[in-house]
Write a protein that holds these residues in place. Structure first.
Motif, short mmCIF file in Angstrom:
data_model
loop_
_atom_site.label_atom_id
_atom_site.label_comp_id
_atom_site.label_asym_id
_atom_site.label_seq_id
_atom_site.Cartn_x
_atom_site.Cartn_y
_atom_site.Cartn_z
N ALA A 294 0.83 -1.21 0.00
CA ALA A 294 0.00 0.00 0.00
C ALA A 294 0.87 1.26 0.00
N LEU B 233 -5.62 0.13 -6.41
CA LEU B 233 -6.55 -0.19 -5.31
C LEU B 233 -7.05 -1.63 -5.44
N LEU B 234 -7.45 -2.00 -6.66
CA LEU B 234 -7.91 -3.37 -6.86
C LEU B 234 -6.78 -4.38 -6.62
N LEU C 57 -6.20 -4.85 -2.90
CA LEU C 57 -7.28 -5.61 -2.27
C LEU C 57 -7.28 -7.09 -2.67
N PHE C 58 -7.00 -7.38 -3.94
CA PHE C 58 -7.18 -8.75 -4.42
C PHE C 58 -5.90 -9.50 -4.75
N PRO D 268 -2.39 -8.94 -3.23
CA PRO D 268 -1.42 -8.22 -2.41
C PRO D 268 -0.01 -8.83 -2.45
#
Length: 96
Positions: free
Chosen positions: A3, A62-63, A66-67, A69
């Motif tokens: 992130a 962002l995707l 989240l999916f 990492p």
């Protein structure tokens, strides 16, 4: 860590777009598509054209966070998105 890398990449992309906005302030619209000969296709308003890549990167990263990492995948995506933005700005500078 992933992130943080995404956030850093987005900050760099926004900085590049901000700088380009000042550089191309004489143009109300910018080309969004370039043909094989270097001729511009369709145009968009300057702010839309310059904000497109950071917005695309924000959604994509962002995707991925989240999916998927996985740091190596996210690092590759960050490098490709930033490289794409730099290529677009180089093409803009050449065509205007």
């Amino acid at each position: 860590m992933a992130a943080l890398l995404c956030l850093l990449t987005l900050c760099v992309m926004l900085g590049v777009a901000w700088r380009a906005n000042g550089q191309f302030q004489n143009h109300s619209s910018l080309p969004m598509q370039f043909g094989p000969t270097g001729q511009a296709g369709w145009h968009a308003p300057r702010r839309v054209a310059l904000a497109f890549m950071p917005a695309l990167a924000a959604g994509t990263l962002l995707l991925m966070v989240l999916f998927v990492p996985v740091l190596s995948s996210i690092a590759t995506a960050c490098a490709c998105l930033l490289g794409g933005q730099l290529l677009y700005h180089w093409l803009l500078a050449r065509s205007l």
